[in-house]
Design a protein around this motif. Structure first.
Motif, PDB file in Angstrom:
ATOM      1  N   VAL A   1     -47.631  40.776  13.442  1.00  0.00           N
ATOM      2  CA  VAL A   1     -48.749  41.709  13.340  1.00  0.00           C
ATOM      3  C   VAL A   1     -50.007  40.920  13.002  1.00  0.00           C
ATOM      4  CG1 VAL A   1     -49.663  43.668  12.032  1.00  0.00           C
ATOM      5  CG2 VAL A   1     -47.230  43.578  12.632  1.00  0.00           C
TER       6      VAL A   1
ATOM      7  N   PHE B   1     -51.195  43.711  17.167  1.00  0.00           N
ATOM      8  CA  PHE B   1     -50.352  42.521  17.149  1.00  0.00           C
ATOM      9  C   PHE B   1     -51.147  41.256  17.452  1.00  0.00           C
ATOM     10  CE2 PHE B   1     -47.620  46.118  17.942  1.00  0.00           C
ATOM     11  CZ  PHE B   1     -46.657  45.950  16.947  1.00  0.00           C
TER      12      PHE B   1
ATOM     13  N   PRO C   1     -49.326  48.351  11.734  1.00  0.00           N
ATOM     14  CA  PRO C   1     -48.443  48.516  12.898  1.00  0.00           C
ATOM     15  C   PRO C   1     -48.038  49.956  13.171  1.00  0.00           C
ATOM     16  CG  PRO C   1     -47.230  47.594  11.058  1.00  0.00           C
ATOM     17  CD  PRO C   1     -48.675  47.608  10.648  1.00  0.00           C
TER      18      PRO C   1
END
Length: 377
Positions: free
Chosen positions: A246, A260, A252
């Motif tokens: 991440v 990401f 996330p």
């Protein structure tokens, strides 16, 4: 930088170009650069053709403080594989070059002004083929009084142009060096090229190609270039680009974001290049690749017919992990050419970059290239 090869962009113009698909394009201009000197016999010239998102800047720097040299600088220059103390190298921008707004690029395409109207062509620009890129190159080469090239070479789309030269003008070069390219690709690559283009068409700012009086479809173009970039890289490369991690500070669970590390890497890779690019030019380039038939400029209507016209010895350089031009296509082309009596050699490139190994790892094939260029056939 004291020994750096410094080069200048030059301009080549044609009053008209008869297109492979019919019709005529007027006031055609492309940029080009040269390295080394043409000898008195005019028989030491090598033409280098560039890849899809590339330009004629194959080697050296325009200015001493340029951060990077041309894309094949590792093999082009004094004492290198393509030795400019020995060879005269020509590299030209293509028609509809992606980098239409780069001040070091000269290219006629949809963003150019139609001499009949004084306005940008947009989608009124005629469809062009890779064979048309080569027709311009041939006129450029002949403007130097060169009748026969020592070699034609280039990576990816530049490799397709190399095959086009060999199939349409089989006596115009002594040998060819196509890299990371094969003319016998199938619907896999055709579909991928459509995927590259799709985000542009889905961007409302594209306006059916008529955006030159409005804000350009930047979001669609950047998305298209991110897809193109990831497709051209192998999965092994992503390990060095954050893998599945991440991005710093990202959430996330936020499905509306792109949190990401790989997303940020691709965004950063495209952000500096996209302002130089034109969305319509990308569409025209994609279509020119999708409709490619080697030898189309000489009347060939199929890949088999085009390959059958090739007689120049070939050094085919490829990357076994290439996900754009699959290695089995390259190997099949080499087998076909060899079967019709053409002297064919292959060379493999290693590295984690997939298709891009043909750019960043080309020095691995340097000795093979130098030996192939120096040999008498």
């Amino acid at each position: 930088m004291a020994d750096e090869l410094l080069v200048a962009k030059q301009r080549f113009e044609l009053p008209e170009l008869r297109l492979t698909g019919g019709g005529t394009l007027r006031d055609v201009a492309v940029g080009f650069e040269t390295y080394g000197a043409l000898n008195a016999a005019r028989d030491n010239a090598i033409l280098v053709c560039h890849y899809f998102s590339g330009t004629s800047h194959a080697a050296g720097r325009y200015r001493p403080d340029d951060p990077l040299p041309g894309y094949w600088d590792a093999i082009i220059g004094p004492g290198k594989a393509v030795d400019t103390d020995r060879y005269f190298v020509i590299a030209s921008d293509t028609l509809t070059n992606l980098n239409a707004y780069d001040p070091d690029v000269v290219t006629t395409g949809p963003a150019s002004r139609d001499p009949a109207t004084g306005r940008p062509y947009g989608l009124a620009f005629p469809a062009v083929a890779i064979a048309d890129f080569v027709r311009v190159q041939k006129a450029l080469v002949e403007s130097f009084g060169i009748n026969r090239l020592r070699a034609v070479m280039g990576p990816s789309m530049g490799g397709l142009q190399t095959f086009e030269w060999a199939a349409s003008y089989p006596d115009a070069m002594e040998r060819i060096i196509p890299a990371i390219a094969a003319p016998n690709f199938n619907g896999w690559l055709t579909g991928w090229l459509s995927m590259w283009a799709q985000p542009i068409k889905l961007d409302p700012a594209w306006r059916g190609g008529a955006y030159y009086d409005h804000a350009p479809p930047s979001a669609g173009l950047e998305a298209a270039m991110r897809i193109m970039t990831l497709h051209a890289l192998h999965s092994d490369w992503t390990d060095s680009a954050g893998g599945r991690a991440v991005a710093d500070g990202a959430d996330p669970t936020d499905v509306a974001s792109a949190p990401f590390a790989i997303d940020k890497t691709l965004e950063d890779a495209v952000r500096l290049r996209a302002p130089m690019a034109d969305a319509n030019h990308m569409l025209y380039l994609a279509r020119a690749n999708q409709t490619y038939v080697p030898g189309a400029g000489g009347g060939a209507t199929s890949v088999a017919e085009g390959l059958a016209r090739i007689k120049a010895p070939a050094l085919m350089i490829y990357a076994p992990d290439d996900l754009v031009f699959l290695p089995e296509w390259v190997e099949a082309t080499a087998k076909t050419l060899s079967g019709q009596g053409v002297a064919v050699e292959t060379a493999k490139l290693s590295g984690p970059y997939g298709h891009y190994n043909g750019i960043v790892r080309i020095a691995e094939a340097g000795k093979r290239i130098a030996d192939f260029l120096a040999r008498d056939f």
